[in-house]
Write a protein that holds these residues in place. Structure first.
Motif, PDB file in Angstrom:
ATOM      1  N   GLU A  24      36.680  19.441 -15.913  1.00 45.05           N
ATOM      2  CA  GLU A  24      35.411  19.649 -16.614  1.00 45.05           C
ATOM      3  C   GLU A  24      35.352  18.941 -17.967  1.00 45.05           C
ATOM      4  O   GLU A  24      34.353  19.045 -18.679  1.00 45.05           O
ATOM      5  CB  GLU A  24      35.154  21.145 -16.809  1.00 45.05           C
ATOM      6  N   ALA A  26      35.033  15.784 -18.959  1.00 49.00           N
ATOM      7  CA  ALA A  26      33.954  14.812 -19.173  1.00 49.00           C
ATOM      8  C   ALA A  26      32.613  15.526 -19.345  1.00 49.00           C
ATOM      9  O   ALA A  26      31.807  15.135 -20.200  1.00 49.00           O
ATOM     10  CB  ALA A  26      33.902  13.827 -18.011  1.00 49.00           C
ATOM     11  N   ASN A  27      32.366  16.564 -18.554  1.00 48.81           N
ATOM     12  CA  ASN A  27      31.117  17.315 -18.674  1.00 48.81           C
ATOM     13  C   ASN A  27      31.021  18.009 -20.027  1.00 48.81           C
ATOM     14  O   ASN A  27      29.948  18.038 -20.642  1.00 48.81           O
ATOM     15  CB  ASN A  27      30.991  18.347 -17.552  1.00 48.81           C
ATOM     16  N   GLU A  29      32.508  17.111 -22.845  1.00 47.64           N
ATOM     17  CA  GLU A  29      32.298  16.094 -23.880  1.00 47.64           C
ATOM     18  C   GLU A  29      30.849  15.600 -23.870  1.00 47.64           C
ATOM     19  O   GLU A  29      30.238  15.404 -24.918  1.00 47.64           O
ATOM     20  CB  GLU A  29      33.276  14.939 -23.691  1.00 47.64           C
ATOM     21  N   SER A  30      30.297  15.436 -22.688  1.00 45.36           N
ATOM     22  CA  SER A  30      28.902  15.013 -22.567  1.00 45.36           C
ATOM     23  C   SER A  30      27.965  16.078 -23.134  1.00 45.36           C
ATOM     24  O   SER A  30      27.008  15.761 -23.856  1.00 45.36           O
ATOM     25  CB  SER A  30      28.583  14.742 -21.098  1.00 45.36           C
ATOM     26  N   ALA A  31      28.226  17.344 -22.814  1.00 45.18           N
ATOM     27  CA  ALA A  31      27.411  18.445 -23.332  1.00 45.18           C
ATOM     28  C   ALA A  31      27.490  18.504 -24.855  1.00 45.18           C
ATOM     29  O   ALA A  31      26.474  18.723 -25.535  1.00 45.18           O
ATOM     30  CB  ALA A  31      27.858  19.768 -22.717  1.00 45.18           C
ATOM     31  N   ARG A  33      28.131  16.010 -26.925  1.00 45.87           N
ATOM     32  CA  ARG A  33      27.378  14.876 -27.484  1.00 45.87           C
ATOM     33  C   ARG A  33      25.877  15.158 -27.438  1.00 45.87           C
ATOM     34  O   ARG A  33      25.148  14.865 -28.390  1.00 45.87           O
ATOM     35  CB  ARG A  33      27.693  13.583 -26.720  1.00 45.87           C
ATOM     36  N   TYR A  34      25.427  15.744 -26.339  1.00 46.23           N
ATOM     37  CA  TYR A  34      24.007  16.067 -26.195  1.00 46.23           C
ATOM     38  C   TYR A  34      23.585  17.085 -27.256  1.00 46.23           C
ATOM     39  O   TYR A  34      22.566  16.912 -27.928  1.00 46.23           O
ATOM     40  CB  TYR A  34      23.746  16.605 -24.785  1.00 46.23           C
TER      41      TYR A  34
END
Length: 102
Positions: A24, A26-27, A29-31, A33-34
């Protein structure tokens, strides 16, 4: 040094260490950043002051977007179900007509 299941993310210039499964990462880290982007957007508008208030406004905006998209998906699913029912009724009618003709 980070433990294998710990991810460090930065949101509004603060670091947060979060434990999550490697799958999880990558998810997460993406969350992060968002969320960081949304919070920066709100902070830069100048209408909301204080990190806590910025975080709450970002959470409300993200939740609103999520609920709106979910409602849209629900409407699409309902429309798809109606369309499938109509097609099945047509198939049933065609099969019944074909059986009557035989």
């Amino acid at each position: 040094m980070n433990q294998p299941n710990t991810v460090t993310v930065q949101i509004l210039d603060k670091e947060y260490c979060i434990t999550c499964p490697a799958s999880e990462r990558a998810n997460l880290e993406s969350a992060a950043r968002y969320l960081d982007g949304k919070m920066r957007e709100i902070r830069s508008s100048g209408k909301v002051i204080g990190a806590d208030r910025v975080a709450v406004m970002a959470a409300l905006n993200i939740t609103h977007d999520l609920l709106h998209k979910q409602q849209h998906l629900d409407q699409q699913a309902s429309s798809s179900r109606d369309h499938v029912r109509d097609l099945l009724a047509r198939v049933d009618h065609a099969l019944a007509s074909d059986t009557d003709s035989a």
